[in-house]
Design a protein around this motif. Structure first.
Motif, PDB file in Angstrom:
ATOM      1  N   ASN A  38      39.511  39.225  47.075  1.00 56.69           N
ATOM      2  CA  ASN A  38      38.726  37.999  47.073  1.00 56.69           C
ATOM      3  C   ASN A  38      37.704  37.909  45.948  1.00 56.69           C
ATOM      4  N   GLU A  39      37.084  39.019  45.612  1.00 57.00           N
ATOM      5  CA  GLU A  39      36.013  38.990  44.617  1.00 57.00           C
ATOM      6  C   GLU A  39      36.498  39.316  43.213  1.00 57.00           C
ATOM      7  N   TYR A  40      37.570  40.125  43.104  1.00 53.76           N
ATOM      8  CA  TYR A  40      38.052  40.554  41.788  1.00 53.76           C
ATOM      9  C   TYR A  40      39.581  40.457  41.711  1.00 53.76           C
ATOM     10  N   SER A  86      44.812  30.402  44.130  1.00 54.96           N
ATOM     11  CA  SER A  86      43.359  30.382  44.007  1.00 54.96           C
ATOM     12  C   SER A  86      42.829  31.503  43.133  1.00 54.96           C
ATOM     13  N   GLU A  87      43.518  32.641  43.105  1.00 55.12           N
ATOM     14  CA  GLU A  87      42.997  33.748  42.311  1.00 55.12           C
ATOM     15  C   GLU A  87      42.941  33.402  40.822  1.00 55.12           C
ATOM     16  N   THR A 102      39.670  31.554  40.387  1.00 57.13           N
ATOM     17  CA  THR A 102      38.548  32.496  40.403  1.00 57.13           C
ATOM     18  C   THR A 102      38.418  33.225  39.078  1.00 57.13           C
ATOM     19  N   ASN A 117      37.134  30.947  36.237  1.00 58.63           N
ATOM     20  CA  ASN A 117      35.695  30.714  36.329  1.00 58.63           C
ATOM     21  C   ASN A 117      34.898  31.942  35.906  1.00 58.63           C
ATOM     22  N   LYS A 118      35.388  33.121  36.238  1.00 57.20           N
ATOM     23  CA  LYS A 118      34.728  34.352  35.804  1.00 57.20           C
ATOM     24  C   LYS A 118      34.650  34.424  34.272  1.00 57.20           C
ATOM     25  N   SER A 133      38.648  42.138  36.846  1.00 52.70           N
ATOM     26  CA  SER A 133      39.868  41.641  37.486  1.00 52.70           C
ATOM     27  C   SER A 133      40.776  42.849  37.647  1.00 52.70           C
TER      28      SER A 133
END
Length: 450
Positions: free
Chosen positions: A174-176, A184-185, A188, A191-192, A295
């Protein structure tokens, strides 16, 4: 740059399948009579006609190509593509979207259009089980009868080489996220990258036969180029579990050294032993690395649908890949059930062109059965891969290869590799331009238009 709600909706998705069922089981009632459990009755939708029906599960590069080619090879057949997503988003070329080089529209395509152009039916649903005796596939939108079944579930991630801690795995997802499955990944990770303020940005390359061998190296170059163009005080640290770049190594090495010496650090033999997200620390066999963002691309495995349906096994490359005859693509011990695409056990590149050409061969194999025609010989898929090494200007490198079976080693290997690793000057720019031409041609092949 913030992602619009419109773009976010385009790239939405969920998991391919959840729970596998083996079909209905007759149960004894307390009375003398035997009665079938009424809760197990099949909910048949799309009643089957007399035409032979082929269900293709999975709307990625393999499934789309297979469904369309089946209607070419066996036009009398009824072909249904079962896919849980409402729209197609391409992983190939997505590295350019991550760094704001192309629009999301270039990657996004319409399943309904593909079905209309290809003459097959698109059925939006997730698969959760199968009744092999009755030849019924169970989906979230009803049950489908089939004569032939072709599964193309792609890959899933395997974090077990890093951790057995489900909490850490969930945080990594979820975070990385790895962003090597569309959804969705990707949002994410984009955006990172676009909002990164500086410091170390860690990326990883797994061992085994992971999805698209050159993609992590291309992505690292794209991100380094983006940070360099924006003047961000940042460095991409690429931790590679392999002992060297796995493919097109000369082109990538020279680009990293000559273009991004201050922005990209390549670290081979970097087998990860610990990831501490609270301390933002990665410990490898030989070093420790701190990071501001990351990532993490773990090992891959065959799509979990295969395991749920009982069609998977561990291979020399990855866990739980398809248990099939590598020359006929048929599931071992099953009749008229096939698997193609990135879940295959053979050591072919897990990439778009490979899946497209392989799926067309599998379609011909199924069509020969439908048409009661003699079997045909195994035909090699074709790997065509153009990787960009810079975006300012766009420059790229190239590989084209087929495969052959090594009887001594008992495995498939590159047979006719042709590489073009010259990225400098007009030659490299021409290579980069050919990536767009290739993508457009493939989209037309699968959907009828760009």
């Amino acid at each position: 740059m913030k992602l619009s709600r419109r773009d976010a909706l385009k790239i939405s998705g969920a998991t391919l399948a959840t729970t596998a069922l083996s079909g209905c089981i007759s149960q004894k009632s307390p009375s003398i009579e035997k009665k079938q459990d009424l809760t197990c009755k099949h909910n048949i939708v799309l009643p089957k006609s007399k035409a032979p029906r082929v269900i293709v599960v999975g709307g990625g590069w393999s499934g789309l190509s297979l469904a369309k080619q089946l209607k070419v090879e066996a036009p009398q057949s009824e072909v249904i593509l079962v896919e849980q997503r409402f729209e197609f988003v391409s992983c190939p070329m997505s590295n350019l979207w991550l760094v704001d080089k192309i629009e999301l529209e270039f990657l996004t395509h319409d399943y309904l259009q593909g079905a209309r152009e290809g003459g097959y039916t698109y059925f939006q649903a997730s698969v959760y089980g199968i009744d092999k005796e009755e030849k019924i596939l169970k989906t979230t939108n009803g049950d489908l009868e089939y004569d032939y079944l072709a599964l193309a579930p792609g890959i899933d991630y395997d974090y077990s080489y890093w951790t057995q801690d489900s909490v850490l795995e969930n945080r990594l997802r979820n975070e990385y996220p790895a962003a090597f499955k569309p959804g969705s990944e990707h949002i994410t990770l984009r955006n990172k990258i676009l909002n990164f303020k500086g410091g170390n940005f860690i990326m990883t390359v797994p061992a085994g036969n992971y999805r698209c061998l050159p993609a992590p190296y291309e992505r690292a170059c794209m991100v380094a180029d983006y940070f360099k163009a924006k003047g961000i005080d940042a460095k991409v640290i690429l931790l590679d579990e392999n002992n060297d770049i796995t493919i097109k190594e000369h082109g990538f090495h020279t680009a990293m050294e000559e273009l991004y010496s201050d922005y990209l650090e390549y670290v081979p033999n970097a087998k990860i032993e610990e990831i501490n997200l609270d301390k933002k620390l990665v410990v490898t066999e030989f070093d420790e690395f701190t990071f501001e963002d990351a990532s993490f691309y773990p090992h891959v495995r065959g799509g979990k649908l295969l395991e749920m349906l009982g069609f998977a096994k561990d291979t020399i490359y990855n866990k739980m890949e398809a248990n099939i005859d590598p020359f006929t693509y048929e599931v071992i011990g099953e009749k008229n059930i096939f698997v193609s695409g990135d879940a295959r056990p053979m050591g072919f590149s897990k990439s778009g062109n490979t899946s497209n050409t392989e799926a067309k061969h599998v379609a011909r194999l199924i069509a020969r059965k439908i048409n009661n025609q003699p079997k045909i010989k195994w035909e090699s898929p074709v790997t065509v891969c153009i990787s960009l090494v810079s975006i300012n200007p766009e420059r790229g490198i190239f590989i084209h290869s087929e495969y052959a079976y090594n009887n001594k080693a008992k495995q498939f290997e590159f047979a006719t590799p042709v590489t073009d690793e010259i990225w400098k000057g007009k030659h490299g720019e021409k290579n980069a331009a050919s990536a767009y031409d290739w993508a457009k041609a493939m989209y037309i092949d699968m959907f009828g238009s760009v």
